[in-house]
Each structure stands twice: as structure tokens, then as C-alpha cells.
Design an enzyme around this catalytic site. Structure first.
Site, PDB file in Angstrom:
ATOM      1  N   CYS A 271       7.299  75.728  41.652  1.00  0.00           N
ATOM      2  CA  CYS A 271       7.773  75.545  43.026  1.00  0.00           C
ATOM      3  C   CYS A 271       8.051  74.582  43.829  1.00  0.00           C
ATOM      4  CB  CYS A 271       6.291  76.184  43.654  1.00  0.00           C
ATOM      5  SG  CYS A 271       5.244  77.281  42.995  1.00  0.00           S
TER       6      CYS A 271
ATOM      7  N   HIS B  32       4.421  73.355  50.810  1.00  0.00           N
ATOM      8  CA  HIS B  32       4.508  73.209  49.607  1.00  0.00           C
ATOM      9  C   HIS B  32       5.397  71.872  49.270  1.00  0.00           C
ATOM     10  CE1 HIS B  32       3.352  74.450  45.089  1.00  0.00           C
ATOM     11  NE2 HIS B  32       2.660  73.082  45.136  1.00  0.00           N
TER      12      HIS B  32
END
Length: 625
Positions: free
Chosen positions: A208, A264
Site C-alpha cells: 500500500c 496511509h
């Protein structure tokens, strides 16, 4: 002043997760936190220069003026207020359905910001009304009671700059889309791809954070210190502040910039959060967490409105549908739009309403069946988004990009087959992504691009397309690919560094002296050739459960082999290792890896900071330094 009244967006739990089913009208407890700040943005910019880890980001953030937030609450709602501090441990404020008592908030007088928390009893959430003045958001307005409203049409004036909408899926399997022959139904994505340009030689990172960092910075992770793993919630780390983001550069070019979904990229200090990284507004969550609580925040350069929702893996649906779109409350008729929609779907936990699983009753594997339903729900959400763009008169001037952040995770229902490997691996199944470009501003229709392309290329491609300049950025690894996409010309990329991770556990011993150490986890693409060293992670071929094809295993996790060479064009499934036959190519590519390693910064992967962790029964994550 322009006022646009709209209803809620159909996306996953990381998008606009404000309604928990298709038709229910239940009571929700919503914490609407608004911040009236003075010099908040200026203080945030000054904080960057004081940060010993990173330099100062000069740009539009320093030029913004902070205005007090205004808004109204319907008289029929009961409102309570408590003071608080931005970045303190925030209690749970959206309780389980039917809860009757609001949580309390820890208070502090150390911060100049004053945070108001408003708890509203809502019979039926229908949307936000946002007001715009001189192109800036000045209010996150009302939550209403009653029938859903319809999308207001936005009058589109002729403009040179296209609207840019970038949709990023999470853990989406390379083979789980209809146009690749999947059982999973994706009619919207199939149609959009068929009407635009499919990117069939397109790569991202295997996990990610690295993909997101390279999308927004245009720089390899060896430049940003994010070579190893992901950013965990309690780590004092983030995408460095020493170079502008894609949103920063588009804002310089006059864009209205908005993000919905999964960030993130760090939040330990507030200047690492999206509304300090070029986004006018943000609705989503800052980290990937496990446990009872996960935070969802609405924020802008003028206000901070936080919504925190209980997160229970076995009971809380991850994908929802509501009828209409609310993101266009963020559209200003006088500015081009940049929307970054970063789904959590189809990442775990695997949860979706039953109706989405029904079409896949023939799939006996429950995990795969639920995952398939999540894909269909995401597909529907993308359809709602594109329908709203068309209804608002924006589609003909839009460039629409769809990508996944990495390969699918087989244990969570995804399939990358016949590619080798999966998420986390350096095999093609971990790094080769679904990708396509559509929208009215794309000239080519029904085209396929086989030019080598990487997620870092979006930075210069989109900034240049928007009429912006690349000055003020640090060394970019991305290249402008617009002519390859839109004109069908040759691409500008021949070399692609997948990664060099010196913190990953070594595999075997170095095979050669005076060159790159083959025990280090790394991968490099040069033209048709791909070199892998160290431990690339599990490298099996894993067909989906509904397939009659048996698994093919060719991976020894305890082995010492640490060098592979493939001709990806001739052998896209990585079955024929050429590292013994083509030693000259191996040595040439190892030398390139060595050059990259010598230019890399030290990887940063700090220990978890105990001060970061929420305390108390109702606390949630937030900046802590």
C-alpha cells in the site's frame, strides 16, 4: 456565493461511509467536529521548517488564508458541545446504531486551535450542503432529515484544463475484472476501459504505502526512505515534506483538490495529513488499523470535521451503497477539479451486504464469494461517480484514471492468475496492476497501450496535462506518458526500479563481488528483461477457487536461490529463469541496481511510539506529536 446541495456518495467504508444499508432510516450518532483556527496553516508551514527530519515545503499552503468555519444545524436536532484539541486522543463519537450516550473528550489548553464537537441525532442522513465563496470552501454545512435530494447540475464553463479523477482500488487482483475473463461482474469498469485506453504494461508497488507515496511524489521509494514495508499507525513516519505532492502542484495550477479514502502516508504530525499536503478537503482515514476503532475524518484547510466509527471485523460491513453522490458539493464552477478517490475496497476485512454475494452463489469458497461481492459493490460505486460527473456536465472535460495499489491477496479472495505471486511479492502478481484511462478528454477509444508505465509516472503526466510546471520538485523518477496514452506514441520509460529493500531479511549469499549484493531483496526492469534478487516472497501460481486449474508450486521459502532473470514480454508468467544463460545481461542489470542503491537514502522504519496509541474505551487514532 454558490450553494450546491447533494446527497451521499456510493463508495466503500473508506469513502463516504455514512449509511449502513441500502434502505434503512436509522438513528446515527454523528460527531461533527469543526475547528475555528487562526493562522493554523501558517503554523503548520512553520512547523515543517522546524522539523529536523525534513525540509520546508514552499508553495500554496503558505499563501492560504484561514477563515472561521460557519454552518447551520437543523433546529430539530439536539446539539451538545465539548471543547478539545486537534491531534489529541479523540473518543469514539459515532457509536453503534442505537447507542444513547455520547463519549467525552480529553481536553487540553496547549494548542491554539479550538475544536468544537457537535453530536447530532439524525433520523435519516441525506447529505451535506457546502457553500463556496471565491472558489474556497467556507463551510461544511448541514445534515438534513427527510427525502434524498437530487444532484444539482454544475454549469461548466469552457476551460483548457481538464478535470482529473483518480480512483485507486486496494488489493484488487490483476485478473478480477470482467474484460480479463473473470467470473466477477464489473460492467462499469469494463465499459470505462473499453471506451478509453487499457494499460497492459502498467506497474505499481507490491504493498500500500509505497504505491501511494510514488503516486503523489513521482519519486521511487528509495528517494523517500519508504523502502521497507508499510506505515503502521503508531510509527512517527510519513511521506517527506521536502518535495511537493501531486495535489500541491495541481493546486498551483488553479485546481480545486479533494481526497476521499485511505491516506496511509503518515499522520504523526498534522502537517503530514492530506489538508497540509495540497488537498483542500479530505474525507477518509489516515491509517490502516485493526481493532475496535478506526478513524474517519473530514477536514479542510479551513475546518476540521472528524467522524469516528467503530470498526469490527466480523460485524461491520466494509462496502455500502447509497443512492446518490455528494462529492460534487466540492465542485466550484470556476475551477478545474482534482479528485483522488482512494478506496479501501477490496482490502480486508471481507464484508459486503448479502445482495452483492447472491450472484456468486456458484462459488463455494466463502472468502472468494465475499470478495467477489465487494468487487461488484466497488464497480457500482465507480458507476455512481461517473454518472454524477456526466450529470454535472463534467465528463466531457475529464481525464479518469483507474488503478490498483498492488496485486491481490490470494488468502483474502483475490486472484492474479495466471501471473505468478501475489500482494507483497516482487513477482508479476504483486506488482502488475489493472489500469486504464478514460473520460471525455481522452482522444483514443477502445485502445490498448503496451508501453512500460509505472505509478510514479502519473505525477509528471498529470501535472503537465494540467498546464503546470515541475520546477520546485526534487529529482523525479516518473516520466510524462500522456502522448503514449492519448496519441499512441512510444512511451518514455525503459528502466523501472521495483524496489531495493535493505531491511528485508536476506536470502542466501552474494553471488558476485564488486556489484550489487544478490542477497538483498530487489527487482529491476530494463526493456523486456526483469531481474529479481534476494527474497521476492512466495512465487507460486495460484488459480482462483472456482477454477479447475490446479495450483502450481515452485517456491521454496527456506531455499537460498536469490537470482532470477526473465524476459517478461515473451514470458509474462515468469516460468523460464534465464539467469544462467544470460550472464552478461545479469551483470549489466546488477550494475544498474548498484547505481540506484548508491543514490538511495537510508530507509526509515521507526519503532512504534507508545504515545500514539489511543487510550480509554472510546479513543481513536490521531496526530500525537
Amino acid at each position: 456565493m454558490h450553494s450546491i446541495k447533494v446527497t451521499a456518495i456510493s463508495v466503500t467504508c473508506l469513502s463516504l461511509m455514512l449509511v449502513t444499508s441500502l434502505e434503512v432510516a436509522r438513528k446515527y450518532r454523528i460527531s461533527q467536529s469543526t475547528t475555528a483556527t487562526k493562522q493554523a496553516v501558517q503554523e503548520g508551514s512553520e512547523g515543517r521548517s522546524k522539523d529536523g527530519l525534513h525540509g520546508t515545503l514552499e508553495g500554496s499552503m503558505q499563501d492560504r488564508q484561514t477563515k472561521p468555519a460557519t454552518g447551520s444545524v437543523p433546529k430539530e436536532f439536539t446539539t451538545t458541545e465539548t471543547p478539545g484539541e486537534f491531534g489529541s486522543k479523540v473518543p469514539l463519537s459515532v457509536a453503534d446504531i442505537g447507542a444513547s450516550e455520547s463519549s467525552t473528550r480529553d481536553t487540553s489548553t496547549e494548542n491554539n486551535n479550538v475544536l468544537e464537537t457537535k453530536v447530532l441525532e439524525v433520523e435519516h442522513f441525506t447529505g451535506f450542503e457546502l457553500n463556496f465563496q471565491d472558489g474556497e470552501t467556507t463551510a461544511l454545512g448541514t445534515v438534513e432529515k427527510g427525502e434524498a435530494t437530487t444532484l444539482a447540475s454544475v454549469e461548466e464553463k469552457p476551460q483548457r484544463q481538464p478535470h482529473i479523477v483518480f480512483v485507486l482500488a486496494d488489493d484488487y487482483g490483476h485478473s478480477d475484472i470482467g474484460y480479463r475473463g473473470s467470473w466477477i461482474r464489473t460492467p462499469v469498469l469494463d465499459r470505462l476501459a473499453a471506451e478509453g485506453v487499457k494499460l497492459e504494461n502498467y506497474y505499481v508497488q507490491p504493498i500500500c504505502t509505497p504505491t501511494r507515496s510514488q503516486l503523489l511524489s513521482g519519486r521511487y521509494q528509495i528517494r523517500t526512505g519508504l523502502q521497507h514495508s508499510i506505515l503502521y499507525a503508531g510509527q512517527p513516519n510519513g511521506l517527506p515534506l521536502d518535495s511537493p505532492t501531486l495535489a500541491d502542484k495541481l493546486k498551483e495550477s488553479g485546481y480545486s483538490t479533494h481526497m476521499v479514502g485511505k491516506w496511509h502516508l503518515g499522520f504523526f504530525k498534522r502537517e503530514y495529513m492530506p489538508h497540509y499536503r495540497g488537498f483542500d478537503t479530505f474525507y477518509g482515514k489516515c491509517c490502516l488499523t485493526r481493532g475496535d476503532l478506526t478513524p474517519f475524518m473530514v477536514s479542510s484547510v479551513h475546518t476540521s470535521l472528524a467522524i469516528y466509527v467503530r470498526y469490527k471485523e466480523t460485524t461491520f460491513f466494509c462496502t455500502f451503497k447509497v443512492s446518490n453522490i455528494s462529492i460534487f458539493s466540492l465542485v466550484c464552477p470556476h475551477q478545474p477539479l482534482f479528485l483522488y478517490l482512494s478506496y479501501q475496497a477490496v482490502h480486508g476485512p471481507l464484508q459486503v451486504p448479502h445482495s452483492y454475494r447472491v450472484p456468486y452463489r456458484h462459488i463455494k469458497d466463502k472468502t472468494r464469494r465475499t470478495y467477489a461481492g465487494m468487487v461488484s459493490a466497488m464497480d457500482e460505486g465507480v458507476g455512481n461517480l461517473t454518472d454524477a460527473l456526466k450529470a454535472a456536465g463534467l465528463w466531457d472535460n475529464t481525464v479518469f484514471v483507474f488503478s490498483s495499489d498492488n496485486g491481490g491477496r490470494v488468502g483474502k479472495g483475490a486472484s492474479n492468475y495466471p501471473l505468478r505471486g501475489e500482494k507483497r511479492s516482487l513477482w508479476e502478481g504483486g506488482v502488475k496492476s489493472i489500469g486504464f484511462v478514460g473520460g471525455g478528454r481522452v482522444k483514443r477509444r477502445g485502445a490498448v497501450s503496451r508501453e512500460l508505465m509505472h505509478v510514479s509516472d502519473w505525477f509528471p503526466t498529470l501535472v503537465t496535462l494540467a498546464g503546470g510546471g515541475l520546477n520546485g520538485t526534487k529529482l523525479l523518477d516518473g516520466v510524462d506518458q500522456w502522448q503514449a496514452i492519448n496519441e499512441g506514441k512510444a512511451g518514455n520509460r525503459r528502466v523501472l526500479l521495483h524496489n531495493i529493500d535493505t531491511l528485508h531479511k536476506r536470502r542466501g549469499v552474494a553471488q558476485f563481488n564488486m556489484t550489487f549484493d544478490t542477497s538483498i531483496r530487489a527487482a529491476l526492469r530494463v526493456g523486456d528483461l526483469k531481474l529479481i534478487t534476494g527474497d521476492p516472497d512466495h512465487g507460486n501460481w495460484l488459480p482462483p477457487p472456482e477454477s479447475d486449474v490446479k495450483k502450481t508450486k515452485d517456491w521454496d521459502s527456506k531455499g537460498t536461490k536469490n537470482l532470477w532473470l526473465f524476459n517478461i514480454t515473451a514470458d509474462p508468467y515468469e516460468r523460464a529463469d534465464l539467469s544462467f544463460q544470460r550472464r552478461a545481461d545479469v551483470m549489466r542489470m546488477l550494475a544498474i541496481l548498484k547505481d540506484f542503491q548508491e543514490s538511495a537514502v537510508e530507509p526509515r522504519f521507526p519503532n512504534l511510539d507508545p504515545r500514539a496509541f489511543p487510550t480509554g474505551g472510546g479513543a481513536a487514532w490521531g496526530p500525537w506529536l
